[in-house]
Design a protein around this motif. Structure first.
Motif, short mmCIF file in Angstrom:
data_model
loop_
_atom_site.label_atom_id
_atom_site.label_comp_id
_atom_site.label_asym_id
_atom_site.label_seq_id
_atom_site.Cartn_x
_atom_site.Cartn_y
_atom_site.Cartn_z
N TYR A 96 42.76 157.43 -12.79
CA TYR A 96 42.95 158.77 -11.78
C TYR A 96 42.56 159.89 -12.53
O TYR A 96 42.76 159.95 -13.85
N PHE A 97 41.95 160.75 -11.74
CA PHE A 97 41.65 162.12 -12.33
C PHE A 97 41.32 163.26 -11.21
O PHE A 97 41.23 162.88 -10.22
N VAL A 98 41.17 164.29 -11.72
CA VAL A 98 40.78 165.59 -10.94
C VAL A 98 39.34 166.17 -11.55
O VAL A 98 39.13 166.14 -12.92
N TYR A 99 38.55 166.46 -10.65
CA TYR A 99 37.31 167.07 -10.87
C TYR A 99 36.98 168.06 -10.08
O TYR A 99 36.86 167.97 -8.73
N SER B 250 46.59 149.27 -23.16
CA SER B 250 48.25 149.58 -23.49
C SER B 250 48.40 151.15 -23.52
O SER B 250 47.27 152.04 -23.73
N GLU B 251 49.52 151.47 -23.79
CA GLU B 251 50.08 152.92 -23.53
C GLU B 251 49.43 153.29 -25.17
O GLU B 251 49.31 152.58 -25.98
N ASN B 252 48.88 154.52 -24.92
CA ASN B 252 48.51 155.10 -26.17
C ASN B 252 46.72 154.96 -26.34
O ASN B 252 46.27 155.37 -27.04
N ASP B 253 46.34 153.77 -25.54
CA ASP B 253 45.15 153.55 -25.60
C ASP B 253 44.23 154.67 -24.72
O ASP B 253 45.08 155.47 -23.88
N LYS C 27 47.65 164.22 -14.11
CA LYS C 27 46.80 164.00 -13.27
C LYS C 27 45.43 162.99 -13.76
O LYS C 27 44.92 162.48 -12.84
N ASN C 28 45.24 163.07 -14.78
CA ASN C 28 44.14 162.25 -15.41
C ASN C 28 44.74 161.27 -16.55
O ASN C 28 45.48 161.25 -17.55
N TRP C 29 44.50 159.92 -16.05
CA TRP C 29 45.31 158.79 -16.42
C TRP C 29 44.72 157.47 -16.16
O TRP C 29 43.95 157.39 -15.16
N ALA C 30 45.21 156.54 -16.87
CA ALA C 30 44.75 154.96 -16.34
C ALA C 30 45.91 154.09 -16.68
O ALA C 30 46.74 154.39 -17.47
N ARG C 31 46.11 153.20 -15.89
CA ARG C 31 46.96 152.42 -15.80
C ARG C 31 46.88 151.18 -16.83
O ARG C 31 45.73 150.60 -16.91
N PRO C 32 47.90 150.85 -17.48
CA PRO C 32 47.85 149.72 -18.51
C PRO C 32 47.26 148.46 -17.78
O PRO C 32 47.52 148.18 -16.57
N GLY C 33 46.94 147.61 -18.26
CA GLY C 33 46.13 146.31 -17.80
C GLY C 33 45.81 145.21 -18.86
O GLY C 33 45.88 145.50 -19.99
N LYS D 122 48.60 155.50 -19.54
CA LYS D 122 50.03 155.98 -19.13
C LYS D 122 50.89 154.70 -18.66
O LYS D 122 50.18 154.15 -17.76
N ASN D 123 51.98 154.37 -19.08
CA ASN D 123 52.84 153.53 -18.17
C ASN D 123 53.45 154.42 -17.37
O ASN D 123 54.77 154.90 -17.56
N ASN D 124 52.89 154.80 -16.14
CA ASN D 124 53.47 155.96 -15.38
C ASN D 124 54.57 155.53 -14.66
O ASN D 124 54.44 155.45 -13.31
#
Lengths: 149, 194
Positions: free
Chosen positions: A50-53, A122-125, A35-41, A146-148
């Protein structure tokens, strides 16, 4: 014989021919689980987060801005379908979150736009995001990249 | 008796020929030819160079942070389901050639750690425009924003589409690119590969 031929034809016509293959129900994707993550770029390009609050207050609150130190510009956007059926995106200046309501930012809907990234993600950042609410003030989140897929 | 037997044979013939024609051809691209460039800067002719393979194509632009990555992810999931098969080529074609240069597409591909049979294609604006027209993919600039460094960035409204070409470069399946459950695409491909 004639009757048999007609009967056989009828049976053949209504059995099998034109059957749509049965489709399995949609599989639950990774995006539903994380639910909480960001895309690599890539530096200088875009990314999404993306997140939930859940609003813990006893009254409605309003998200009025978002900031991330990893991007030159950060906004909340919403993916939507235009009147003529195209996939579109528009900025959301404010989002009201009622008491006990959960604000959900997820793929294909509301998302944090991270524009002009200062460096590669990158993934793991992780991406730091500060949400500014009118009542709750600043809410800081750390979102794993995450590389979702 | 002989004529009745012939009638019976005719009915069987009609039944089997009408039921086993495979998927309906949506568009025939076999007479089209577009000179495009992949993420490595190599010249490619689409769809000619992929004849003899099934081709799963998604349409994207790399400055799209939400819908287009979903399209790409769906293609990747299909690829994984088939364990990167030799007879299926995966393509992401940009409708934003102004910004999506081969170098940008190479970086984009790098984000997803993709196999060799997954390419991203671009071309000059005229070619991309003609290609998109031929597959009925629409795109238009929706709004622009000025970044903090005073550079303008634009966003696009666009068709959300994945399509499958058969080995003769005919479009046989089309899907909503970001929202279609991947197993629908996988099952369709399994059916035609039998």
């Amino acid at each position: 014989m004639k009757t048999s031929v007609v009967l056989l034809f009828t049976i053949l016509l209504f059995s099998g021919c034109g059957d749509e293959p049965k489709k399995n129900p949609p599989q639950k994707s990774e995006s539903d689980k994380i639910k909480n993550w960001a895309r690599p770029g890539v530096q200088g390009q875009m990314s999404g987060a993306y997140f939930v609050y859940k609003n813990p207050l006893s009254s409605a609150d309003t998200l009025i801005s978002v900031y991330s130190p990893q991007a030159m510009m950060t906004q909340i956007h919403e993916s939507y379908t235009t009147e003529d059926g195209l996939a579109g995106m528009r900025e959301k200046k404010e989002i009201v979150v009622h008491s006990d309501e959960t604000l959900v930012l997820k793929q294909g809907g509301l998302h944090v736009m991270l524009m002009n990234l200062k460096k590669d993600l990158s993934e793991n950042d992780s991406v730091e995001v500060a949400l500014e609410f009118t009542k709750a003030g600043t809410v800081k989140l750390k979102l794993p990249v995450k590389n979702n897929k | 008796m002989k004529s009745q037997f012939l009638s019976f044979i005719c009915i069987l013939f009609i039944f089997f020929t009408s039921c086993n024609t495979g998927p309906k051809v949506i568009d025939d691209l076999s007479d089209k030819s577009f000179n495009v460039i992949n993420q490595n800067g190599e010249s490619v002719t689409f769809p000619d160079d992929y004849q003899g393979k099934y081709v799963v194509v998604g349409f994207i632009y790399t400055n799209c942070p939400d819908i287009c990555p979903l399209v790409t992810q769906n293609l990747i999931k299909v690829q994984k389901e088939f364990n990167s098969p030799d007879d299926i080529q995966f393509l992401g074609i940009t409708f934003d050639p102004k910004r999506d240069t081969p170098e940008v597409l190479k970086n984009y591909k790098g984000l997803f750690n993709l196999d060799d049979n997954f390419d991203f294609l671009t071309a000059d604006s005229t070619t991309i425009s003609e290609l998109m027209d031929s597959v009925r993919v629409r795109s238009q600039v929706s709004f622009t924003q000025v970044r903090e460094d005073d550079k303008e960035v634009y966003f696009m409204n666009h068709s959300d589409k994945i399509m499958v070409l058969d080995k003769k470069s005919r479009v046989i399946f089309e899907y909503g690119g970001s929202m279609t459950p991947v197993n629908y695409i996988v099952e369709d491909l399994k059916t035609v590969r039998k």
